[in-house]
Design an enzyme around this catalytic site. Structure first.
Site, mmCIF file in Angstrom:
data_model
loop_
_atom_site.group_PDB
_atom_site.id
_atom_site.type_symbol
_atom_site.label_atom_id
_atom_site.label_comp_id
_atom_site.label_asym_id
_atom_site.label_seq_id
_atom_site.Cartn_x
_atom_site.Cartn_y
_atom_site.Cartn_z
ATOM 1 N N SER A 21 0.843 -1.205 -0.095
ATOM 2 C CA SER A 21 -0.018 0.183 0.016
ATOM 3 C C SER A 21 0.743 1.304 0.064
ATOM 4 O O SER A 21 1.928 1.504 0.626
ATOM 5 C CB SER A 21 -0.880 -0.022 1.413
ATOM 6 O OG SER A 21 -1.648 1.187 1.114
ATOM 7 N N ASN A 69 9.487 9.176 3.305
ATOM 8 C CA ASN A 69 8.217 10.111 2.760
ATOM 9 C C ASN A 69 7.502 10.322 3.716
ATOM 10 O O ASN A 69 7.273 9.875 4.913
ATOM 11 C CB ASN A 69 7.497 8.941 1.941
ATOM 12 C CG ASN A 69 6.675 8.105 2.637
ATOM 13 O OD1 ASN A 69 5.290 8.717 2.902
ATOM 14 N ND2 ASN A 69 6.703 7.028 2.948
ATOM 15 N N CYS A 130 0.818 4.735 10.041
ATOM 16 C CA CYS A 130 1.445 5.731 9.391
ATOM 17 C C CYS A 130 1.774 6.710 10.324
ATOM 18 O O CYS A 130 1.353 7.241 11.009
ATOM 19 C CB CYS A 130 0.068 6.445 8.552
ATOM 20 S SG CYS A 130 0.695 7.633 7.570
ATOM 21 N N GLY A 217 12.311 1.070 2.117
ATOM 22 C CA GLY A 217 13.603 0.736 1.131
ATOM 23 C C GLY A 217 14.447 -0.300 1.600
ATOM 24 O O GLY A 217 14.552 -0.848 2.747
ATOM 25 N N GLY A 243 9.327 -4.688 3.543
ATOM 26 C CA GLY A 243 10.135 -3.863 4.160
ATOM 27 C C GLY A 243 11.463 -3.945 3.494
ATOM 28 O O GLY A 243 12.292 -4.908 3.789
ATOM 29 N N GLY A 265 7.241 -2.851 -1.678
ATOM 30 C CA GLY A 265 6.796 -1.339 -1.589
ATOM 31 C C GLY A 265 7.700 -0.502 -2.412
ATOM 32 O O GLY A 265 7.524 -0.302 -3.723
ATOM 33 N N THR A 266 8.686 0.170 -1.923
ATOM 34 C CA THR A 266 9.568 1.267 -2.508
ATOM 35 C C THR A 266 10.022 0.741 -3.760
ATOM 36 O O THR A 266 10.151 1.753 -4.884
ATOM 37 C CB THR A 266 10.493 1.549 -1.611
ATOM 38 O OG1 THR A 266 10.092 2.060 -0.195
ATOM 39 C CG2 THR A 266 11.419 2.748 -2.074
#
Lengths: 312, 258
Positions: A21, A69, A130, A217, A243, A265-266
């Site tokens: 997400s 971010n 978050c 990252g 992760g 993700g990243t």
């Protein structure tokens, strides 16, 4: 493909790879590059009751092997996600995991109730981690009793299984995992980003307008793996690990640690083709390592001598 | 359509202080539709730097599938890029963004204003406008003499005014000083450069058709991550924001808050 299929609460995954997400929007940008049906699942961007603009810019800052971010849960709001994004995604043969967020418990409940009715939403991911919003988000994810309560309330109204996304910004993540399991969570997704800060060399001030941001990252991968290793030995519900995953080897390492499936993700932000690439590479890697089925090696790092054991 | 692929370095040279001209060849060039679009380059071999670098396109040669990019070395990523040599390959994602509109009646006048590393995308724009028989006027601003580049190339296409902050090349001052002095008569304005410059231009020509190319820290470059957002000026706007990477980087003045 058979050695790849994973069955989790609410989710029949054709492979254990899915975009995480916040790094994939609602899939539209990536559909320009490949057929989203090849993915195990899609974790869509966090959805809140009302549309959110998010934080001022700059919202990203790079770090060695990672990035910070502070987007701030920007999203078009529940109505638009229900009316436009989810119907659009239904053209693909892929289960959707809807990430939900809010400022109050009531917000989570409202979003959960409605979004879990969407035919292609097969599970919810409760975003209590978050780090970039002032209210809600991580505030629900650092105190075990609070996390348990919000999980319970969402479970009461959701028509689909509920996964809870854990924050690594806690003293002992096992306590959080146990709390959400007690609250009725069907699974755990982990980890969200780690809170970090970067300063500008000329001004001495924070680079991000939000001051702090979430680190993601490759830099956070060992932390995530350690946490999955710990949590998978603490709870009896499955884990979707994430992760810093950017290769098939990374994905398998998470499975070894105790994850049943993984999210990327990243890495999507650097290579739009990363998910298809990992799916292809992982199949070859299993072949090379003589692994018959991905679930056979789930938790291999700590399950000594148990053969044929499948993760919950 | 957006593509991702390896592009071969035809040549690379430093054309001004810390300003590099990189000429690349690859299939991706066929996909470029408009001047002002950009590419996202992978810099470094491993995970540091992690993110791609957005680089503007300065000139396109469709026939030979060649594009010229001009960039300034700022940090680790662009410094790595500047050390790559002829024959080596760079992983490129693009073309990205919407670019400048070039539809315009022949005989009209376009004013092109560039500041520093915002100058390069105006070159392909100017060429394409000239091909449509549009008269072009260039006003280019640089910090100092050693940072000046591409002036002869622009002069070949049309009248070109150069200013430097310290007066070491051309006139001393900012691009806006030239505008004050010359009082150009033009039909459309295009600009790319630092935000204060774009702001000044937007304020100066509220009645004109003005296109501005914006810059922001980006990560994905394709509109997925919501890192490079600007709020819209129109409060009634349905979305209330624009993504610089995919809705922009070129916006008509007044669309987003600078």
């Amino acid at each position: 493909m058979n050695r790849f299929s994973v069955s989790l609460p609410g989710l029949q995954l054709k492979n254990p790879i899915m975009p995480a997400s916040g790094c994939f929007g609602f899939g539209r940008e990536f559909a320009e590059f490949y057929d989203l049906s090849i993915l195990g699942a899609i974790m869509i961007k966090a959805t809140t009751v009302e549309p959110r603009y998010g934080n001022p810019t700059p919202r990203v800052a790079e770090t060695p092997g990672g990035m910070l971010n502070a987007i701030g849960l920007q999203n078009p709001g529940l109505k638009k996600v229900m009316e436009e994004e989810l119907p659009w995604l239904s053209q693909f043969d892929v289960p959707i995991i809807a990430n939900i967020a809010g400022s109050t418990v009531e917000d989570y409940v409202s979003v959960a109730k409605e979004i879990s009715e969407a035919p292609n939403v097969h599970a919810l991911e409760l975003n209590i981690s978050c780090p970039n919003v002032k209210h809600g988000g991580i505030a629900f994810g650092t105190v075990p009793d609070v996390a348990k309560e919000v999980t319970k309330r969402v479970k009461n109204v959701s028509r689909v299984p509920v996964y809870v996304k854990l924050s690594p910004n806690v003293t002992d993540i096992r306590l959080m995992a146990k709390a959400v399991e007690d609250g009725g969570a069907d699974g755990i997704t982990m980890i969200n980003t780690l809170t970090g800060l970067r300063l500008d060399m000329k001004t001495g001030k924070p680079i991000l307008a939000n001051i702090t941001g979430g680190l993601s990252g490759p830099a956070i991968k060992p932390i995530a793996i350690r946490m999955v290793y710990e949590v998978s030995q603490t709870v009896n519900i499955p884990i979707i690990g994430m992760g810093g995953i950017s290769s098939a080897e990374d994905a398998l390492e998470f499975i070894y640690a105790g994850a049943s499936a993984v999210a990327v993700g990243t890495a999507n932000l650097i290579d739009p083709f990363i998910c298809p690439k990992i799916i292809t590479d992982l199949e070859q890697l299993l072949e090379k390592l003589n692994i018959d089925h991905i679930s056979d090696v789930c938790g291999r790092s700590w399950k000594h001598g148990i053969s044929g054991y499948h993760c919950p | 359509m957006k593509k991702i692929g390896e592009m071969k370095i035809v040549s690379q040279k430093e054309i001004a202080k810390n300003i590099f001209q990189l000429i690349l060849q690859g299939k991706l060039v066929s996909e470029i539709e408009r001047p002002g679009q950009f590419v996202h380059m992978k810099v470094g071999e491993g995970i540091d730097p992690l993110l791609r670098r957005p680089i503007s396109i300065c000139e396109i040669d469709r026939e030979n599938q060649i594009m010229t990019c001009i960039y300034r070395t700022e940090g680790k990523g662009t410094t790595w890029l500047s050390k790559k040599q002829q024959g080596e390959y760079i992983n490129v994602l693009g073309p990205l963004g919407n670019g400048f509109p070039v539809q315009m009646k022949s005989g009209k006048v376009a004013l092109l204003i560039g500041g520093g590393i915002g100058v390069p995308p105006l070159y392909e724009l100017s060429k394409q406008l000239r091909n449509r028989d549009i008269q072009v006027i260039h006003v280019l601003g640089f910090q100092t003499k050693s940072a000046v580049f591409l002036t002869k190339e622009f002069q070949r296409l049309g009248v070109t005014y150069i200013v430097t902050d310290d007066g070491s090349y051309g006139e001393k001052g900012f691009v806006t000083d030239v505008l004050k002095k010359q009082n150009f008569d033009f039909d459309r304005l295009y600009a790319c450069g630092p935000t204060p410059m774009l702001k000044a231009l937007e304020q100066k020509f509220p009645e004109k058709e003005v296109y501005l190319s914006l810059e922001e820290r980006m990560s994905c470059g394709i509109g997925a991550c919501f890192a490079c957002i600007r709020p819209t000026k129109d409060r009634e706007d349905k979305k209330g924001y624009r993504k610089i990477c995919s809705d922009g980087p070129v916006f008509q003045a007044g669309e987003v808050i600078l």
